[in-house]
Design a protein around this motif. Structure first.
Motif, PDB file in Angstrom:
ATOM      1  N   ALA A 287       0.545  -1.074  -0.222  1.00  0.00           N
ATOM      2  CA  ALA A 287      -0.081  -0.052   0.045  1.00  0.00           C
ATOM      3  C   ALA A 287       1.359   0.980  -0.089  1.00  0.00           C
ATOM      4  CB  ALA A 287      -0.516  -0.451   1.039  1.00  0.00           C
ATOM      5  N   SER A 288      -0.020   2.362  -0.675  1.00  0.00           N
ATOM      6  CA  SER A 288       1.331   3.487  -0.867  1.00  0.00           C
ATOM      7  C   SER A 288      -0.131   4.422  -1.078  1.00  0.00           C
ATOM      8  CB  SER A 288       2.106   4.090  -1.981  1.00  0.00           C
ATOM      9  OG  SER A 288       1.476   3.844  -3.510  1.00  0.00           O
ATOM     10  N   SER A 289       0.171   5.763  -1.030  1.00  0.00           N
ATOM     11  CA  SER A 289      -0.423   7.133  -1.064  1.00  0.00           C
ATOM     12  C   SER A 289      -0.652   7.230  -2.444  1.00  0.00           C
ATOM     13  CB  SER A 289       0.373   8.732  -1.356  1.00  0.00           C
ATOM     14  OG  SER A 289       1.589   8.110  -2.315  1.00  0.00           O
ATOM     15  N   ARG A 290      -0.467   6.380  -3.384  1.00  0.00           N
ATOM     16  CA  ARG A 290      -0.959   5.857  -4.787  1.00  0.00           C
ATOM     17  C   ARG A 290      -1.952   4.713  -5.627  1.00  0.00           C
ATOM     18  NH1 ARG A 290       1.072   9.638  -7.712  1.00  0.00           N
ATOM     19  NH2 ARG A 290       0.111   8.148 -10.126  1.00  0.00           N
ATOM     20  N   SER A 291      -1.451   3.903  -4.359  1.00  0.00           N
ATOM     21  CA  SER A 291      -2.509   2.604  -5.304  1.00  0.00           C
ATOM     22  C   SER A 291      -2.368   1.420  -3.911  1.00  0.00           C
ATOM     23  CB  SER A 291      -2.046   1.673  -6.201  1.00  0.00           C
ATOM     24  OG  SER A 291      -0.097   1.799  -5.939  1.00  0.00           O
ATOM     25  N   VAL A 306      -3.426 -11.698  -7.889  1.00  0.00           N
ATOM     26  CA  VAL A 306      -3.481 -10.437  -7.772  1.00  0.00           C
ATOM     27  C   VAL A 306      -4.229  -9.074  -7.640  1.00  0.00           C
ATOM     28  CG1 VAL A 306      -1.457  -8.100  -6.614  1.00  0.00           C
ATOM     29  CG2 VAL A 306      -0.657 -10.532  -6.906  1.00  0.00           C
ATOM     30  N   MET A 307      -4.532  -8.543  -6.735  1.00  0.00           N
ATOM     31  CA  MET A 307      -5.459  -7.368  -7.913  1.00  0.00           C
ATOM     32  C   MET A 307      -5.345  -5.747  -7.217  1.00  0.00           C
ATOM     33  SD  MET A 307      -9.993  -6.010  -5.509  1.00  0.00           S
ATOM     34  CE  MET A 307     -10.732  -7.329  -6.594  1.00  0.00           C
ATOM     35  N   LYS A 308      -4.944  -4.905  -8.316  1.00  0.00           N
ATOM     36  CA  LYS A 308      -4.549  -3.569  -7.674  1.00  0.00           C
ATOM     37  C   LYS A 308      -4.911  -3.026  -7.978  1.00  0.00           C
ATOM     38  CE  LYS A 308      -0.881  -0.206  -9.147  1.00  0.00           C
ATOM     39  NZ  LYS A 308       0.242  -0.058  -9.901  1.00  0.00           N
ATOM     40  N   THR A 309      -5.483  -1.644  -6.615  1.00  0.00           N
ATOM     41  CA  THR A 309      -6.357  -0.709  -6.951  1.00  0.00           C
ATOM     42  C   THR A 309      -5.817   0.701  -6.576  1.00  0.00           C
ATOM     43  OG1 THR A 309      -7.192  -0.854  -4.302  1.00  0.00           O
ATOM     44  CG2 THR A 309      -7.711  -2.837  -5.885  1.00  0.00           C
ATOM     45  N   PRO A 310      -6.652   1.641  -7.112  1.00  0.00           N
ATOM     46  CA  PRO A 310      -6.497   3.140  -6.716  1.00  0.00           C
ATOM     47  C   PRO A 310      -6.863   3.802  -5.677  1.00  0.00           C
ATOM     48  CG  PRO A 310      -8.843   2.553  -8.320  1.00  0.00           C
ATOM     49  CD  PRO A 310      -8.247   1.980  -7.919  1.00  0.00           C
ATOM     50  N   SER A 311      -5.699   4.897  -5.339  1.00  0.00           N
ATOM     51  CA  SER A 311      -5.807   5.225  -3.670  1.00  0.00           C
ATOM     52  C   SER A 311      -6.319   6.420  -4.053  1.00  0.00           C
ATOM     53  CB  SER A 311      -4.523   6.094  -3.712  1.00  0.00           C
ATOM     54  OG  SER A 311      -4.409   6.909  -2.393  1.00  0.00           O
ATOM     55  N   ILE A 312      -7.960   6.323  -2.766  1.00  0.00           N
ATOM     56  CA  ILE A 312      -8.607   6.625  -3.269  1.00  0.00           C
ATOM     57  C   ILE A 312      -8.280   8.495  -3.434  1.00  0.00           C
ATOM     58  CG2 ILE A 312      -8.829   6.973  -0.547  1.00  0.00           C
ATOM     59  CD1 ILE A 312     -12.047   6.524  -2.528  1.00  0.00           C
ATOM     60  N   ASN A 313      -7.244   8.651  -2.676  1.00  0.00           N
ATOM     61  CA  ASN A 313      -6.284   9.911  -2.934  1.00  0.00           C
ATOM     62  C   ASN A 313      -6.433  11.171  -4.082  1.00  0.00           C
ATOM     63  OD1 ASN A 313      -5.574   9.650  -0.014  1.00  0.00           O
ATOM     64  ND2 ASN A 313      -3.652   8.902  -0.612  1.00  0.00           N
ATOM     65  N   PHE A 314      -6.671   9.606  -5.030  1.00  0.00           N
ATOM     66  CA  PHE A 314      -6.892  10.466  -6.766  1.00  0.00           C
ATOM     67  C   PHE A 314      -7.812  10.372  -7.176  1.00  0.00           C
ATOM     68  CE2 PHE A 314      -2.078   9.277  -5.684  1.00  0.00           C
ATOM     69  CZ  PHE A 314      -1.362  10.667  -5.813  1.00  0.00           C
TER      70      PHE A 314
END
Length: 584
Positions: A287-291, A306-314
Motif C-alpha cells: 500500500a502507498s499513497s498512490r495504490s 493479485v488485484m491492484k486498486t487506485p488510491s482514494i486520494n486521486f
C-alpha cells in the motif's frame, strides 16, 4: 483468399453480426492487401469491445506495402481487444492506431531512398452495442447499405495530379503523427457494411455494388461476386473486400452500461475476508499513497491472483485515473515470461481495479539485502533476465522509465519478473502523459536516468541507465554515483557527481566490466549505450576497446612529453643567453 463466415450465437438480447471477407492478388504478382475480422469468444468482450472488421491496402510504391498492411490489420485486431474496458471505442482505436503508425513510420525511415518503406491505407469498423464506429486513413473505403440505399461513409485521402492520376495524401506510416478519420453512427438491424480496396471500387460502379448487396445470397457469396465483378472490369490491382451484416442488436440499455464503464467508481477500503465481484480478499501485499495491491482468490475457479486498486486520494484526478487504466492495457500488450501477466476479466467490474498473476517470491531489493555480493554467475543471470524483460517492453515501443529492484520479483529458482507499469511511456500515444509531466518525474532518483528526472525522455537509453545501475549494485552493494544522487534536482547538481569505480567496492571486478558499467550510467547520452543488447554483451564478455590503455593515462603521457619539450627549450634559451653574454 476467401475467409469463412464469422458469426456469434443468435441471442435476442446480444449483438449478433455475421462477417465475411475475400482477397486475391488479381493481375499483380503479389497481394499487398490485408483483410480480417474478429469476434470475441466470450460475452464480456462482446459487450465491452464489440466485433471488428479491418481492411488495409499496401502502398504499391512502397517497398514493404504488403508487410505494412498485414502488420496493421493483425496488430489492430490484437491490440484493440487488449485495451481497457473503461476506454471508449474512439479512445482505444486511436491509441492503438497511433502506436501502429509510429512503428511503421520508424521502419519506413530506415530506408534512405525516396518512396520506400512501410505504408498502407487503413479502414476499420467496430460494431459495439447499438453503434457503428469506424477509423479511416487513405483510399480504401467503407460503405453502408441500408434500406436499398448505398452510402459511402469514408472520404478518400488523395490529391488529384491531373490526367486521371491521384496520389495518397494520408496513409498509416506516412508521418510520425497519424491524422485518422473517426466517425460513428447509430446501427440498425439489417445494415450491411462493405469495406473495399481500390481494386474493387475503382472498377465496379456503386450501382453494381448496391445490386450485389441487395441480392438474396450469403454475405460470403456477395464478397465472391464483388471479386468476380472487379476481375470482369479488368481491375489491374489487388482485389479485396469484407462485409459485415447486423443480424441483431442488443437492448438499448446496453448503451447505458457502456457509458457507465467509461468511469467506474473507486473501490471501497478492502480488508481480508471481503468479497468484490466474485473475488475474495486474502491479504494486503502493498500500500502507498498512490495504490494498493492485494492477494485475492477467484471464488469460482479458486485461482489466486493479485488485484491492484487506485488510491482514494486521486478519485478526482482525471489524469491519474487515465494512467491507472492505461497500466492494464500496457500489461496486456507485453508478452514475456519475465514480465508479470495481466489477467483478462470476463465478469463485469463494479469499480476500478485490474488483475495480475500472483508471482511468489520477494522483491529484488530485499533479495540483495539477504544476499550481498552474490556470485558473478548468479548476478549476471539476474541481469540477463531483467534485460529480457526490458526487451519485451521495447518490442512494444514501450519504455519502462521506473525500473528498480523493488519493481522486480525474484523466486527461489532465481527467476525474475518485472511487476510494475505505473511510469511507462508508450511511443505514439505520448499525448496522454503530457499533463502528468508537470507533476514531476514518476521515477526513482537512485535508478532513473537524470535526464528523465529533469523532464527529458531518453527512451531506451533511460532503461539502459536503470539496468546498468542495478547491475552495479548487484556487484558492489552500492550506487554508481553514491547516495548523494537522491538529493540532486537540477543539472548543476548532477554535474558535481563523479562515477565511483566499481572496483573500489569490489576489487575482483575486472577493468573491462567496470568500464561497461561506467558507459551504461554515463550522464552524457553521446557516451551511453544506445542498444540494450550492446550493454548485455559488454558485461558478459570483455570488449577489446575496454582492454586498451586508459585514455587518461594516454593524455598524461602526452602532457609529460610537452613538459619535457618545454624544459628543453628553456634550457636552450638559457644557453643561448650565456653564449651571447660571453661573446660580448
Amino acid at each position: 483468399m476467401t475467409k469463412a463466415l464469422q458469426e456469434q450465437p443468435n441471442q435476442s438480447t446480444a449483438l449478433h453480426v455475421e462477417m465475411a471477407c475475400a482477397s486475391i492478388a488479381g493481375l499483380k504478382p503479389v497481394n499487398e492487401d490485408a483483410v480480417n475480422t474478429q469476434v470475441p469468444d466470450n460475452d464480456h468482450d462482446l459487450v465491452n469491445k464489440g466485433v471488428c472488421v479491418v481492411i488495409a491496402d499496401g502502398v504499391s510504391s512502397a517497398e514493404a506495402g504488403k508487410q505494412a498492411s498485414q502488420y496493421s490489420v493483425e496488430t489492430f485486431l490484437t491490440e484493440y481487444f487488449r485495451t481497457p474496458d473503461t476506454w471508449s471505442v474512439k479512445h482505444a482505436g486511436q491509441k492503438t492506431l497511433s502506436s501502429i503508425n509510429l512503428n511503421l513510420f520508424k521502419k519506413s525511415h530506415a530506408f534512405t531512398q525516396q518512396e520506400k518503406g512501410f505504408l498502407c491505407t487503413f479502414t476499420a469498423v467496430v460494431l459495439k452495442s447499438c453503434t457503428t464506429h469506424f477509423f479511416h486513413a487513405g483510399d480504401s473505403r467503407l460503405y453502408r447499405f441500408r434500406q436499398n440505399e448505398l452510402t459511402q461513409l469514408t472520404r478518400d485521402h488523395t490529391v488529384n495530379l491531373g490526367g486521371g492520376k491521384n496520389i495518397l495524401s494520408r496513409a498509416v506510416g506516412m508521418d510520425n503523427v497519424l491524422q485518422i478519420d473517426y466517425g460513428k453512427s447509430v446501427s440498425e438491424q439489417g445494415d450491411l457494411l462493405l469495406l473495399s480496396t481500390d481494386g474493387i471500387h475503382d472498377f465496379v460502379s456503386q450501382e453494381s455494388l448496391a445490386r450485389v448487396l441487395s441480392s438474396n445470397v450469403s454475405i460470403q457469396n456477395m464478397c465472391d461476386q464483388l471479386i468476380a465483378l472487379a476481375q470482369q472490369a479488368n481491375s489491374d490491382d489487388n482485389i479485396s473486400c469484407a462485409i459485415a451484416q447486423i443480424i441483431n442488436l442488443p437492448e438499448e440499455s446496453r448503451d447505458d452500461l457502456n457509458a457507465k464503464l467509461t468511469r467506474l467508481p473507486f473501490p471501497p477500503d478492502l480488508a481480508p475476508g471481503m468479497k468484490l465481484d466474485g473475488y475474495r480478499i486474502d491479504k494486503e501485499l502493498f500500500a502507498s499513497s498512490r495504490s494498493q495491491v492485494y492477494l485475492i482468490t477467484d471464488i469460482q475457479s479458486q485461482q489466486q491472483m493479485v488485484m491492484k486498486t487506485p488510491s482514494i486520494n486521486f478519485q478526482d484526478d482525471v489524469h491519474y485515473i487515465d494512467r491507472f487504466i492505461q497500466e492494464e492495457w500496457i500489461g496486456k500488450r507485453i508478452s514475456s515470461p519475465r514480465v508479470v501477466n495481466i489477467i483478462s476479466q470476463h465478469r463485469d467490474r463494479t469499480c476500478l481495479y485490474y488483475l495480475m498473476e500472483y508471482v511468489p517470491g520477494i522483491s529484488l531489493d530485499r533479495w540483495m539485502q539477504e544476499n550481498p555480493l552474490p556470485t558473478p554467475k548468479k548476478a549476471i543471470g539476474i541481469v540477463k533476465q531483467i534485460a529480457q524483460a526490458l526487451a519485451a517492453f521495447h518490442r512494444s515501443e514501450t519504455i519502462h522509465q521506473d525500473l528498480k529492484p523493488s519493481n522486480i520479483i525474484i523466486d527461489d529458482d532465481m527467476n525474475i519478473k518485472v511487476i510494475d507499469f505505473g511510469s511507462v511511456f508508450v511511443a505514439g500515444i505520448a499525448e496522454i502523459f503530457i499533463p502528468l509531466e508537470h507533476l514531476g518525474a514518476l521515477g526513482t532518483a537512485s535508478y532513473s536516468d537524470p535526464h528523465y528526472l529533469q523532464g527529458k525522455n531518453t527512451g531506451v537509453q533511460g532503461d539502459i541507465y536503470a539496468l546498468a545501475t542495478i547491475t552495479y549494485e548487484l556487484f558492489t552493494g552500492h550506487l554508481p554515483y553514491g547516495e548523494k544522487i537522491e538529493q540532486c534536482a537540477h543539472s548543476l547538481d548532477f554535474d558535481k557527481l563523479r562515477y565511483v569505480p566499481a572496483s573500489s567496492y569490489n576489487p575482483i571486478i575486472p577493468v573491462w566490466f567496470d568500464r561497461a558499467l561506467e558507459k551504461g550510467v554515463s550522464f552524457d547520452l553521446a557516451n551511453r549505450y544506445t542498444r540494450l543488447q550492446d550493454f548485455v554483451d559488454d558485461v558478459t564478455q570483455p570488449n577489446p576497446v575496454f582492454l586498451q590503455d586508459d585514455p587518461v593515462v594516454q593524455q598524461s603521457r602526452g602532457l609529460i612529453f610537452w613538459q619535457l619539450m618545454s624544459a628543453f627549450w628553456v634550457v636552450m634559451l638559457v644557453l643561448v643567453v650565456i653564449l651571447f653574454s660571453t661573446s660580448s
